[in-house]
Structure formats: C-alpha cells, structure tokens
Design an enzyme around this catalytic site. Structure first.
Site, short mmCIF file in Angstrom:
data_model
loop_
_atom_site.label_atom_id
_atom_site.label_comp_id
_atom_site.label_asym_id
_atom_site.label_seq_id
_atom_site.Cartn_x
_atom_site.Cartn_y
_atom_site.Cartn_z
CE LYS A 1 -4.42 -1.54 1.56
NZ LYS A 1 -4.12 -2.96 1.32
CG PHE A 2 4.86 3.34 1.93
CD1 PHE A 2 4.61 4.70 1.91
CD2 PHE A 2 6.19 2.90 1.90
CE1 PHE A 2 5.66 5.63 1.85
CE2 PHE A 2 7.23 3.81 1.84
CZ PHE A 2 6.97 5.18 1.82
CD1 TRP A 3 7.31 -0.49 0.46
CD2 TRP A 3 8.38 1.06 -0.75
NE1 TRP A 3 8.37 -0.03 1.20
CE2 TRP A 3 9.04 0.92 0.49
CE3 TRP A 3 8.87 2.01 -1.66
CZ2 TRP A 3 10.17 1.68 0.83
CZ3 TRP A 3 9.99 2.75 -1.31
CH2 TRP A 3 10.62 2.58 -0.09
CG LEU B 1 28.58 0.25 7.06
CD1 LEU B 1 28.90 1.44 7.94
CD2 LEU B 1 29.75 -0.71 7.04
#
Ligand code: MYA
Length: 460
Positions: free
Chosen positions: A40-42, A460
């Site tokens: 829904k966000f992406w 990292l």
C-alpha cells in the site's frame, strides 16, 4: 575419481554446507510475502513495480525543486515528536544504541540480533558531508524515550555509466511495541522530505525482505573461524554424520599470514589506494565514487577510531600489500559487527566480521585474455582473503561473512565459505535501472564463479 563423480561430490558438499552454516539474520524477515497490490505504501512511491519491463534507465519522477517540497514534517500522534538524534552527544548516541540493540534486525528465530556499538554507529552515520538533520528520530514526548529512527548519509553513486548524487538509507527501526502501525512509511516520507530539501532525489538502500523492486540480489555466505563456539550458540549446526571435532578440523586455519608486504593501511597510502580502487571498482555496474576523504573515513575509521590506543579495537580493519618498490598492489578491509545472543547461552555475543572493500592490480594488465586474467585475479583474491581469515581470527572473530557481491564468488568456495540462508536485496529510489547481477543463480540461489556479480557497493 571421474569428473562427474567429483562434480556431484562437490554439489553434495555445497548442499551440506548450506544446511550447516549460518542462521543468517534476515532483515525485514517479519514481512510476509505479499501480492503486488498489497504494497500500500510502496505502490505510491517512485520505485519500479515488480511487473514493469524496464525499457531505459533513469529517474522515475519528473524533476522537482526543493521549493516544491513541504517545509515541515508530517504530523505524528500528539504523544510523539520528531527529533534529530545528535550523534556528537554521547548520551543521544547511547539512546540510539539502546533502540537498535533491543529492536533492530534479528534472525528468523529471534536468537541473534545485530549489536551495533556506539563507536560503530558514529562511524556509520558521520561520514564526510553528514547532516544532523538526516539522523531522524521519533521520541515519546513525555518520557523522551527514542522509539523510532531512520538515517541518510550522502553518497555519490554510479549506476553503470551514470553518476547519481544520492543518499544511502540505513538503520530504519521501530520499537517492537509500535510495530505494524504504519510508522515506517512516515519515517521514510520524512527522510525523503529532508533529503529532497537538499536537492537530492535518489537513494540506495538494502534489506533482507522483498519490496518493490530489487535492482540486485546477493546472498550471504559464512566462513566459520571458531566452529566450536558457533555450534554452541546455535549459529551453525552439525551436518549429518560429522562430529564437532571434524568440523573444527575442517575450518582450522594457519596462525600467520602468507602475503609478503602485507601490513595495516596508513594515511600515507590513501592516494595510491584511491587510484587502485577507482580502477578496480569501475568494472561494476553499481558502485560508489569515493573521494579521498571518504576513503579515509571508510577504511581508516573516523578520527575517534584513528586515535584509539589499541588499533585492534577499531570496528574497521584495513590492510595493504606493498611491494619492494613501495607500490601498493592490493588492499582489503573488513568491519566488525557482533551479534548479541538473545537466548540463554554460555556465550553472550558472536563476534562477526564482514568483508568490506578490496582491490588488487592482479589480472588488471597481464595477461590480456579474459580467462587468464580471471585466473590471476582468483588466485590473488584467495591469497588476500585467505590472509583476512588469519587476521580476523587473530582479533577473536568467530565467523567472517561475505556477500556474493564484488568478485567474491571467485574465492568463496576455495576458502570454505558456506551458503547462508539470508539474501540482501539492493534498491534504488526514484531511479529505474536494468537488473544488476548479484553473483547468484536466480532459480537456485547458488553462487557460481562464472556468473560474477556486478555489485560493487558494500552497505553496513
Ligand atoms: C531521495 C531520498 C529517498 C529516501 C528514502 C528511500 C527509501 C528508503 C526505504 C527504507 C530503507 C530501509 C533500509 C534499512 O534500514 S533495512 C533495516 C530495516 N530494519 C529492520 O528490519 C529492523 C527491525 N524491524 C523494524 O524495526 C520494523 O519492522 C520496520 C521499521 C522495518 C518496519 O516497521 P513495521 O514492521 O512496524 O511496519 P509499518 O506498519 O510501520 O509499515 C509497513 C510498511 O513498511 C514497509 N517496510 C517494512 N520494512 C521495510 C524496510 N526494511 N524497508 C522498506 N520498507 C519497509 C512495508 O513493506 C509496509 O509497506 P507496504 O508493504 O504496505 O507498501
């Protein structure tokens, strides 16, 4: 033994290896696999979608200016507030350490968790051109408790022949009690806003879970240095029909390094190392263009680490090989990032080192044909990383981890690295790019020294 038999024995050994070593920490492993519409966000963000057939490389959104970007953050619930976490203030750095130590990335059975020390975090977050404004925290207003974090550092990326001014996003973390409340998208939007305000529109990030859409996927591999301890911690298992003693014997290494001229990297080497590194890196399709100042930071550590009395206490360890004429022919580095053992165990931490950047002149000039050059490179990397195993062991490291990125697939098998069960996916924000080889076979997840990775960044 016939070649066929040798090959199937090798395959069997590889399979055993993959079963025995490394309950690799898988970032975002809590994410269930979802159908593409459920992101829904992406699905609202400038990232390539899973099904998209990339036709050409380049930015996704039309060019904006910082003035088009909101001046203030999205509102939080009234009991929370946005803060900058000041990494120059030990107390605040400690609060970040505390958040990550208790709530950051864990392995699948929650038995190990990354343990980024304060020293490590300062090094990771205060690279040249760092900004306090990009160390974004969320605090509980009343208690001041830090409950969420996300960070950006500036990087100059190369994606194939294009140079892209970007940031690297890392250390996204939400307190366990605030999970699944859609705080992560708010943190991501806020860091995007702050970075866009500085007229930067692209980012590189990585994670163990799949979201739309990886530009490359590498796999973790592990080289036990202290099998006995790894076994006792549950990090490594015993393959069928083997004893702990046999496994300890399998992973035993010599006590001294072999390369003539190998010594610790010093500031005076940096110009030579930079030239060597630039040439070596340019063969990759995704890499960072480091300035000398950045190389100094990433290979020698920040000033605090450079001034440590005992250089063995540094989280970044770098070495060069200098020949008789005073030329630097190789450099290699690794960083140290322990796992905290979460379950009741005699051991509280597993000392883990990660192979970081390296470069060599071997195979660059002579011989000219590709197959011969690869053989020369492979031979040299086996020597170089073979010595890293010894150096890491001397520092009390229990396992050396490496991805299938860079030229690693050339030496992994010879140096007895076993396949882990974790993958690392690389992502680009607001940039469409053709897939970049991560050194593994997409169907089987196995690495293959013929199919070399084109990923030259290490995160990292
Ligand atoms: C130009 C500048 C641009 C800068 C920005 C570039 C993008 C940077 C992107 C960030 C790069 C980070 C790099 C690293 O640091 S990777 C390390 C990530 N951290 C951890 O794994 C630590 C342990 N886990 C946690 O702290 C939480 O589970 C996190 C914070 C990860 C999610 O919290 P929570 O579990 O409470 O979820 P929610 O309800 O708030 O939100 C759910 C939504 O969030 C999406 N989600 C979940 N995990 C990730 C993830 N690792 N990358 C991107 N998206 C992620 C998820 O798909 C869903 O969206 P959608 O599926 O509905 O669409």
């Amino acid at each position: 033994m016939s070649d066929d038999k040798k090959e199937s024995l090798q395959k069997l050994q590889q399979l055993l290896q993959s079963l025995q070593v490394g309950q690799q920490v898988s970032e975002t492993s809590s994410l269930p696999p979802k159908k593409k519409d459920e992101y829904k966000f992406w699905k609202t963000q400038p990232v390539a979608s899973f099904e998209e057939k990339i036709q050409s490389e380049g930015p996704i959104d039309e060019r904006k200016t910082p003035d088009d970007i909101a001046d203030s953050p999205l509102p939080l619930l009234s009991s929370f507030e946005w803060v900058n976490v000041d990494m120059e203030d030990d107390h605040q750095a400690d609060q970040l350490y505390d958040l990550l130590c208790n709530h950051y990335v864990e392995d699948k059975d929650s038995s190990l968790r990354f343990q980024y020390s304060q020293k490590f975090l300062k090094w990771a977050l205060k690279s040249p051109r760092w900004k306090k404004d990009w160390h974004v925290g969320v605090r509980v207003k009343e208690s001041g408790k830090l409950v969420a974090f996300i960070s950006a550092i500036p990087v100059n990326l190369s994606v194939r022949e294009k140079k892209i001014e970007s940031v690297e996003i890392n250390f996204l973390c939400v307190h366990k009690q605030l999970r699944s409340k859609r705080l992560a998208p708010i943190l991501i939007k806020e860091i995007t806003r702050r970075v866009n305000k500085c007229d930067i529109w692209h980012a590189l990030y990585s994670g163990g879970g799949v979201i739309p859409t990886p530009v490359s996927t590498c796999r973790y591999t592990h080289r036990p240095l202290n099998f006995g301890k790894l076994y006792e911690c549950g990090f490594s298992g015993l393959p069928h029909n083997t004893t702990k003693e046999q496994m300890i014997a399998r992973y035993t290494i010599g006590s001294s390094t072999k390369l003539t001229g190998l010594r610790s990297l010093e500031s005076k080497d940096l110009d030579q190392v930079k030239t060597l590194f630039d040439t070596f890196q340019s063969k990759y399709e995704l890499y960072q263009n480091f300035t000398t100042e950045e190389l100094e930071h990433w290979l020698l550590g920040d000033k605090e680490q450079q001034n440590l009395e005992n250089q063995n206490d540094k989280v970044i360890q770098s070495f060069v090989v200098e020949n008789d004429s005073g030329e630097i022919t190789d450099f290699v580095s690794f960083y140290i990032l322990p796992f905290g053992v979460l379950q009741d165990n005699v051991h509280k931490t597993v000392n883990v080192a990660y192979l970081f950047y390296y470069a060599t002149t071997a195979g660059l000039k002579e011989p000219s044909d590709d197959i011969e050059a690869t053989k020369v490179l492979k031979h040299r990397l086996i020597e170089l990383v073979g010595d890293v195993l010894v150096l890491a062991k001397q520092l009390g490291i229990d396992v050396l981890n490496a991805l299938t990125s860079q030229d690693n697939t050339l030496f992994l098998q010879d140096l007895k690295f076993g396949l882990g069960d974790g993958y690392l996916h690389f992502y680009l924000f607001n940039y469409r790019a053709f897939p970049i080889d991560g050194g593994i076979d997409k169907e089987t997840g196995k690495f293959d020294e013929i199919k070399r990775s084109k990923v030259g960044v290490v995160m990292l």
